[in-house]
Enzyme design. Structure first.
Site, short mmCIF file in Angstrom:
data_model
loop_
_atom_site.label_atom_id
_atom_site.label_comp_id
_atom_site.label_asym_id
_atom_site.label_seq_id
_atom_site.Cartn_x
_atom_site.Cartn_y
_atom_site.Cartn_z
N LYS A 82 -1.08 -9.36 -2.33
CA LYS A 82 -1.59 -9.49 -3.44
C LYS A 82 -2.53 -10.80 -3.51
O LYS A 82 -3.46 -10.68 -2.67
CB LYS A 82 -0.36 -9.48 -4.66
CG LYS A 82 0.56 -8.71 -4.53
CD LYS A 82 0.33 -7.35 -4.78
CE LYS A 82 1.40 -6.42 -4.57
NZ LYS A 82 1.12 -4.93 -4.54
N TYR B 49 9.74 -5.56 -9.87
CA TYR B 49 9.18 -4.57 -8.86
C TYR B 49 10.39 -3.66 -8.47
O TYR B 49 11.38 -4.19 -7.82
CB TYR B 49 8.69 -5.33 -7.79
CG TYR B 49 7.82 -4.42 -6.88
CD1 TYR B 49 6.83 -3.74 -7.27
CD2 TYR B 49 8.50 -3.92 -5.46
CE1 TYR B 49 6.26 -2.49 -6.34
CE2 TYR B 49 7.98 -3.18 -4.80
CZ TYR B 49 6.55 -2.48 -5.15
OH TYR B 49 6.16 -1.56 -4.36
N1 PLP Z 1 7.30 -7.93 -4.92
C1 PLP Z 1 6.22 -7.53 -5.91
C2 PLP Z 1 6.43 -8.74 -7.12
C3 PLP Z 1 5.32 -6.77 -5.92
O1 PLP Z 1 4.58 -6.33 -6.87
C4 PLP Z 1 5.36 -5.62 -4.57
C5 PLP Z 1 4.14 -4.75 -4.65
O2 PLP Z 1 3.76 -4.48 -5.44
C6 PLP Z 1 6.10 -5.92 -3.64
C7 PLP Z 1 7.07 -7.17 -3.78
C8 PLP Z 1 6.17 -5.25 -2.48
O3 PLP Z 1 5.10 -5.69 -1.62
P1 PLP Z 1 4.36 -4.61 -0.68
O4 PLP Z 1 3.29 -3.86 -1.34
O5 PLP Z 1 3.35 -5.65 0.00
O6 PLP Z 1 5.06 -4.12 0.29
#
Ligand code: PLP
Length: 373
Positions: free
Chosen positions: A194, A99
């Protein structure tokens, strides 16, 4: 709370039976709380520091992750809280193919402040080679969107040997498939936007740690910067937890079915799904994830046009980002410009619809997208 994960998600963080009280207490809306005299007369004085609705959800998350959980307003706020502990002269090893938020904070915020940033692939050899002198090692397993699977136990031991902490992004696996703290990691971070909340209507995140002092420091940081979750969102998230296991089981089973059908299908290249015997890391995933390989399936339709035609032809799969929700969705990842993937690379998140309907929809959309080839 005892029992298997399916039992624990139903009851985690609930106050227990009290006559006349609801199973899950409603959200507490407050800025200040009544507080007379010394400020430690109650855990709740001002809602930027603590809120009873968070306490219940954090107890649940902590129980599932096997540590103490600190809730944040988003996954990125949780990620940032961990990265913010690094100071000048520290060395951060971060993934360049996971990410992108982590590598972006590292490049934009840490490096200019004197933290050495080593960007590596989600590959055990590359991570090991970057360990000497490291302060913090960040891994994501399975990684998003490449779905690389890493051995947390081995990496935690190696990181500790090198004097570094290991942080694991547990978003894709969820604590139902992987408990990083029990495997030796120091920090488990996740976006609760998610699977955990699962209805594509909330943005939340958390950090779980085994060390109470680290948890206190994270709470202190959260209170200082105010990256806090609203009580109503938190209550909805806690409510959603009760169905996590059934959602996850169904989504993982359908994803495996879909990936199996796509395996070897003409026009579908670079199929990635840890549940497939051909996937690098399959054996590790089979050993580690309790038979659930996640609900994200990725593949390459080779050109932007074919990928867009596929997305446009799907009837049951919405074109949208994110993953883990009840509604199946997919997107061409390169449209964001931040992932190192090819123009036809599609990330598909399997939802709660009937498995046969989803497989039929994907196959029909693929036929339609490749009809003119
Ligand atoms: N970590 C992963 C693996 C993600 O896929 C995401 C978002 O897509 C995040 C962290 C960040 O999360 P958030 O969108 O809730 O800030």
């Amino acid at each position: 709370m005892s029992g298997r994960p399916a039992t624990r998600v139903v009851r985690a963080g609930l106050p227990g039976p009290h006559d006349g009280e609801p199973f899950l207490p409603g959200p507490v809306f407050a800025a200040p709380f009544h507080l007379s005299g010394p400020i430690d007369a109650s855990p709740y004085g001002y809602a930027r520091y603590a809120n009873p609705t968070w306490s219940g959800y954090e107890a649940a998350l902590g129980e599932l992750e096997g540590g103490e959980a600190v809730l944040f307003s988003s996954g990125m706020a949780a990620v940032a809280a961990v990265l913010a502990t690094l100071v000048e002269g520290d060395v951060a090893v971060v993934p360049g193919d996971a990410y992108p938020g982590v590598a972006m904070i590292a490049a934009q915020q840490l490096a200019p402040r004197g933290v050495e940033v080593r960007v590596v692939a989600s590959d055990a050899g590359e991570i090991m080679a970057a360990l000497p002198g490291a302060t913090l090692v960040w891994v994501e397993t399975p990684s998003n969107p490449g779905l690389a699977v890493l051995d947390v136990t081995t990496l935690a031991a190696a990181a500790h040997e090198a004097g570094a902490l290991l942080a694991v992004d547990n978003t894709l696996a969820t604590p139902l498939s992987q408990r990083p703290l029990a495997l030796g990691a120091d920090v488990s971070v996740a976006s609760a936007s998610k699977f955990l909340t699962g209805h594509s209507d909330l943005v939340l995140g958390y950090v779980a740690v085994a060390d109470p002092e680290r948890a206190a420091a994270l709470r202190g940081w959260r209170g200082l910067i105010g990256a806090i979750a609203g009580p109503f969102e938190t209550w909805l998230a806690h409510r959603s937890l009760a169905t996590l296991d059934v959602r996850h089981e169904r989504q993982c089973a359908t994803a495996l079915q879909l990936a199996t059908v796509l395996d070897g299908r003409p026009g579908v290249a670079d199929l990635r799904y840890p549940g497939l015997p051909g996937h690098p890391g399959h054996e590790l995933a089979a050993r580690s994830f309790g038979g659930r390989f996640g609900a994200v399936v990725c593949f390459d339709l080779q050109t932007e046009e074919r990928a867009q035609a596929f997305l446009g032809a799907c009837r049951l799969i919405d074109e949208a980002t994110s993953f883990g929700g009840a509604h199946s969705s997919a997107e061409r990842r390169l449209r964001w410009g931040s992932d190192d993937v090819s123009p036809g690379f599609v990330r598909l998140s399997v939802g709660l619809e009937d498995a046969g309907d989803i497989v039929a929809d994907v196959l029909a959309a693929l036929d339609s997208a490749t009809a003119g080839d």
